[in-house]
Motif scaffolding. Structure first.
Motif, PDB file in Angstrom:
ATOM      1  N   GLU A 166      54.144  41.814  22.566  1.00 51.91           N
ATOM      2  CA  GLU A 166      54.104  43.280  22.448  1.00 51.91           C
ATOM      3  C   GLU A 166      55.208  43.888  23.324  1.00 51.91           C
ATOM      4  O   GLU A 166      54.946  44.620  24.280  1.00 51.91           O
ATOM      5  CB  GLU A 166      52.722  43.810  22.848  1.00 51.91           C
ATOM      6  N   LEU A 167      56.440  43.596  22.963  1.00 48.98           N
ATOM      7  CA  LEU A 167      57.580  43.981  23.801  1.00 48.98           C
ATOM      8  C   LEU A 167      57.879  45.471  23.729  1.00 48.98           C
ATOM      9  O   LEU A 167      58.576  46.010  24.598  1.00 48.98           O
ATOM     10  CB  LEU A 167      58.812  43.172  23.394  1.00 48.98           C
ATOM     11  N   GLY A 168      57.382  46.139  22.721  1.00 47.36           N
ATOM     12  CA  GLY A 168      57.555  47.585  22.648  1.00 47.36           C
ATOM     13  C   GLY A 168      56.815  48.330  23.733  1.00 47.36           C
ATOM     14  O   GLY A 168      57.077  49.515  23.968  1.00 47.36           O
ATOM     15  N   HIS A 169      55.916  47.627  24.434  1.00 44.04           N
ATOM     16  CA  HIS A 169      55.131  48.266  25.489  1.00 44.04           C
ATOM     17  C   HIS A 169      55.547  47.805  26.883  1.00 44.04           C
ATOM     18  O   HIS A 169      54.779  47.931  27.840  1.00 44.04           O
ATOM     19  CB  HIS A 169      53.649  48.060  25.225  1.00 44.04           C
ATOM     20  N   LEU A 170      56.778  47.309  26.990  1.00 46.87           N
ATOM     21  CA  LEU A 170      57.383  47.158  28.307  1.00 46.87           C
ATOM     22  C   LEU A 170      57.771  48.544  28.812  1.00 46.87           C
ATOM     23  O   LEU A 170      58.400  49.328  28.102  1.00 46.87           O
ATOM     24  CB  LEU A 170      58.637  46.286  28.223  1.00 46.87           C
ATOM     25  N   SER A 171      57.394  48.861  30.023  1.00 46.39           N
ATOM     26  CA  SER A 171      57.694  50.190  30.567  1.00 46.39           C
ATOM     27  C   SER A 171      59.090  50.219  31.173  1.00 46.39           C
ATOM     28  O   SER A 171      59.487  49.324  31.910  1.00 46.39           O
ATOM     29  CB  SER A 171      56.670  50.571  31.645  1.00 46.39           C
ATOM     30  N   ILE A 187      59.060  51.398  26.219  1.00 47.77           N
ATOM     31  CA  ILE A 187      60.318  51.460  25.483  1.00 47.77           C
ATOM     32  C   ILE A 187      60.118  52.040  24.087  1.00 47.77           C
ATOM     33  O   ILE A 187      61.013  52.690  23.531  1.00 47.77           O
ATOM     34  CB  ILE A 187      60.973  50.053  25.440  1.00 47.77           C
ATOM     35  N   GLU A 188      58.950  51.829  23.479  1.00 49.75           N
ATOM     36  CA  GLU A 188      58.667  52.375  22.163  1.00 49.75           C
ATOM     37  C   GLU A 188      58.772  53.901  22.144  1.00 49.75           C
ATOM     38  O   GLU A 188      59.092  54.495  21.111  1.00 49.75           O
ATOM     39  CB  GLU A 188      57.275  51.932  21.703  1.00 49.75           C
ATOM     40  N   LEU A 189      58.522  54.537  23.277  1.00 49.26           N
ATOM     41  CA  LEU A 189      58.586  55.995  23.352  1.00 49.26           C
ATOM     42  C   LEU A 189      60.015  56.517  23.366  1.00 49.26           C
ATOM     43  O   LEU A 189      60.237  57.724  23.235  1.00 49.26           O
ATOM     44  CB  LEU A 189      57.864  56.488  24.616  1.00 49.26           C
ATOM     45  N   TYR A 190      60.986  55.628  23.514  1.00 51.09           N
ATOM     46  CA  TYR A 190      62.388  56.037  23.607  1.00 51.09           C
ATOM     47  C   TYR A 190      63.257  55.476  22.482  1.00 51.09           C
ATOM     48  O   TYR A 190      64.163  56.171  22.007  1.00 51.09           O
ATOM     49  CB  TYR A 190      62.977  55.580  24.949  1.00 51.09           C
ATOM     50  N   ALA A 191      63.031  54.249  22.088  1.00 48.54           N
ATOM     51  CA  ALA A 191      63.989  53.575  21.220  1.00 48.54           C
ATOM     52  C   ALA A 191      63.458  53.243  19.834  1.00 48.54           C
ATOM     53  O   ALA A 191      64.204  52.689  19.013  1.00 48.54           O
ATOM     54  CB  ALA A 191      64.484  52.295  21.894  1.00 48.54           C
ATOM     55  N   LEU A 241      69.805  54.412  24.708  1.00 45.83           N
ATOM     56  CA  LEU A 241      70.491  53.168  25.031  1.00 45.83           C
ATOM     57  C   LEU A 241      70.220  52.714  26.467  1.00 45.83           C
ATOM     58  O   LEU A 241      70.112  51.512  26.737  1.00 45.83           O
ATOM     59  CB  LEU A 241      71.992  53.333  24.800  1.00 45.83           C
ATOM     60  N   GLY A 242      70.082  53.664  27.380  1.00 43.19           N
ATOM     61  CA  GLY A 242      69.719  53.299  28.742  1.00 43.19           C
ATOM     62  C   GLY A 242      68.354  52.639  28.799  1.00 43.19           C
ATOM     63  O   GLY A 242      68.155  51.633  29.493  1.00 43.19           O
ATOM     64  N   ALA A 243      67.403  53.201  28.044  1.00 39.53           N
ATOM     65  CA  ALA A 243      66.066  52.613  27.993  1.00 39.53           C
ATOM     66  C   ALA A 243      66.100  51.232  27.344  1.00 39.53           C
ATOM     67  O   ALA A 243      65.485  50.272  27.832  1.00 39.53           O
ATOM     68  CB  ALA A 243      65.126  53.540  27.223  1.00 39.53           C
ATOM     69  N   LEU A 244      66.844  51.111  26.253  1.00 41.04           N
ATOM     70  CA  LEU A 244      66.939  49.823  25.570  1.00 41.04           C
ATOM     71  C   LEU A 244      67.604  48.776  26.449  1.00 41.04           C
ATOM     72  O   LEU A 244      67.159  47.625  26.527  1.00 41.04           O
ATOM     73  CB  LEU A 244      67.740  49.981  24.273  1.00 41.04           C
ATOM     74  N   GLY A 245      68.692  49.171  27.111  1.00 43.17           N
ATOM     75  CA  GLY A 245      69.379  48.227  27.987  1.00 43.17           C
ATOM     76  C   GLY A 245      68.481  47.729  29.098  1.00 43.17           C
ATOM     77  O   GLY A 245      68.485  46.535  29.438  1.00 43.17           O
ATOM     78  N   SER A 246      67.679  48.625  29.677  1.00 37.12           N
ATOM     79  CA  SER A 246      66.750  48.228  30.734  1.00 37.12           C
ATOM     80  C   SER A 246      65.700  47.257  30.215  1.00 37.12           C
ATOM     81  O   SER A 246      65.386  46.248  30.855  1.00 37.12           O
ATOM     82  CB  SER A 246      66.070  49.474  31.324  1.00 37.12           C
ATOM     83  N   ALA A 247      65.148  47.561  29.052  1.00 42.79           N
ATOM     84  CA  ALA A 247      64.126  46.685  28.473  1.00 42.79           C
ATOM     85  C   ALA A 247      64.706  45.325  28.111  1.00 42.79           C
ATOM     86  O   ALA A 247      64.090  44.275  28.365  1.00 42.79           O
ATOM     87  CB  ALA A 247      63.507  47.346  27.244  1.00 42.79           C
ATOM     88  N   MET A 248      65.879  45.324  27.497  1.00 40.87           N
ATOM     89  CA  MET A 248      66.495  44.060  27.097  1.00 40.87           C
ATOM     90  C   MET A 248      66.810  43.198  28.322  1.00 40.87           C
ATOM     91  O   MET A 248      66.595  41.976  28.315  1.00 40.87           O
ATOM     92  CB  MET A 248      67.774  44.353  26.323  1.00 40.87           C
ATOM     93  N   ALA A 249      67.304  43.827  29.390  1.00 40.34           N
ATOM     94  CA  ALA A 249      67.581  43.071  30.609  1.00 40.34           C
ATOM     95  C   ALA A 249      66.298  42.467  31.165  1.00 40.34           C
ATOM     96  O   ALA A 249      66.279  41.321  31.628  1.00 40.34           O
ATOM     97  CB  ALA A 249      68.245  43.972  31.646  1.00 40.34           C
ATOM     98  N   GLY A 250      65.210  43.230  31.117  1.00 39.04           N
ATOM     99  CA  GLY A 250      63.925  42.700  31.584  1.00 39.04           C
ATOM    100  C   GLY A 250      63.471  41.507  30.768  1.00 39.04           C
ATOM    101  O   GLY A 250      62.954  40.524  31.313  1.00 39.04           O
TER     102      GLY A 250
END
Length: 321
Positions: A166-171, A187-191, A241-250
């Motif tokens: 459930e990666l869409g719910h990484l904060s 991340i789902e709330l942004y991307a 993109l900032g939110a996505l980049g943070s989630a992807m790095a995590g």
């Protein structure tokens, strides 16, 4: 020839297909999800669609031997019994639906396999797409919401009951807005498509009565305007993109995958999005981790759900290498 029936259950449509071991879709058709999306209506449509596929094969292609029926469904699926552990309101009443049991009761001569829709997308990529040559990868589907799947050692990770991925719910912001999952700033709330629409509408509403942009205040409108260089769209996409980049790095730091496979309608709508995500992720990622990961597009196309669903019928027999 051996094949399997694959079914992709979504909030707007049910897709049916007959797929061979090479991932070729031999037959395919789509039905709209019954009005209101109620559970029993969807089960009736599902069973009727499978019945139709079997009748067509018997009449027109009796040489095809079926290995089983594979189903990919929205929601979290219990790995133990193929029932729905939890589903959002996209399909009202879908939680606790015993999909596997109902299908095997109706078609007792064929085994049924059921998994989450993004998990079966990952299977399509594993066997026929961007994940063919790697043992450890993550699949991220950016659509109306964000779904995920994790493949480690060539096998899907299901977790304690089937809810892993459930990666869409990484904060990405613990002070952010409340998500339907109970967390904040997911991340789902942004991307996701719905998240992008929320962002752009909030930014317009807070503009102090500024004139509405010429483009539609939707995710599709935002992505189109961003690719055309619109200033407001660019400012909004900087947040996305900032939110996505943070989630992807995590994800990279937590799982050390060889690849992250990006798919879903949002990615397909905007070809410029993939390189922008790469550019947003790299500076947030440990250099040694970054050196060993690729971010690549999904390759299987809009029938990948059906292909991956069918592939469940032989996943226990196959390995990547």
């Amino acid at each position: 020839m051996e094949a399997a029936i694959g079914v992709d259950i979504g909030g707007t449509s049910l897709k049916f297909g007959v797929v061979d071991r090479e991932g070729r879709v031999l037959r395919h058709w789509t039905r709209p999800t019954p009005a209101g999306g109620a559970s029993e209506g969807i089960m009736s449509e599902l069973l009727a669609g499978i019945e139709r596929m079997l009748a067509e094969l018997e009449a027109e292609a009796p040489e095809i031997r079926l290995a089983g029926i594979g189903i990919g469904s929205a929601g979290q699926i219990r790995a133990a019994d193929g029932s729905v552990a939890f589903a959002v309101d996209t399909i009202p009443g879908w939680t606790n639906t015993p999909i596997k049991r109902r299908v095997e009761e109706r078609f007792p001569s064929l085994p049924a396999y059921v998994d989450n829709d993004v998990n079966v997308l990952a299977l399509a990529e594993r066997y026929y797409g961007a994940g063919r040559d790697v043992r450890d990868f993550v699949c991220l589907a950016l659509g109306t919401g964000i779904g995920g799947a994790v493949v480690q050692g060539g096998k899907l990770v299901h977790g304690a009951y089937g809810g892993a991925g459930e990666l869409g719910h990484l904060s990405v912001d613990f002070n952010g807005p409340r998500c339907s999952c109970g967390n904040y700033g997911c991340i789902e709330l942004y991307a996701s498509g719905s998240g992008m629409e929320r962002l752009v509408r909030e930014r317009y509403a807070s503009g102090g009565g500024a004139a509405a942009p010429a483009w539609e205040l939707t995710a599709a409108g935002l992505l189109t305007a961003w690719q055309a260089g619109d200033a407001m769209a660019t400012e909004t996409m900087d947040i996305v993109l900032g939110a996505l980049g943070s989630a992807m790095a995590g994800i990279i730091h937590a799982l050390n995958p060889e690849a992250i496979v990006l798919g879903g309608g949002v990615v397909e709508h905007a070809p410029a999005l993939l390189p922008a995500i790469v550019a947003a992720t790299e500076p947030r990622t440990s250099p040694v981790m970054w050196k060993h990961v690729r971010i690549v597009p999904a390759l299987s196309g809009n029938r990948s759900g059906v292909i991956g669903a069918a592939a469940q019928a032989w996943q226990g027999e196959r390995t990547i290498f």
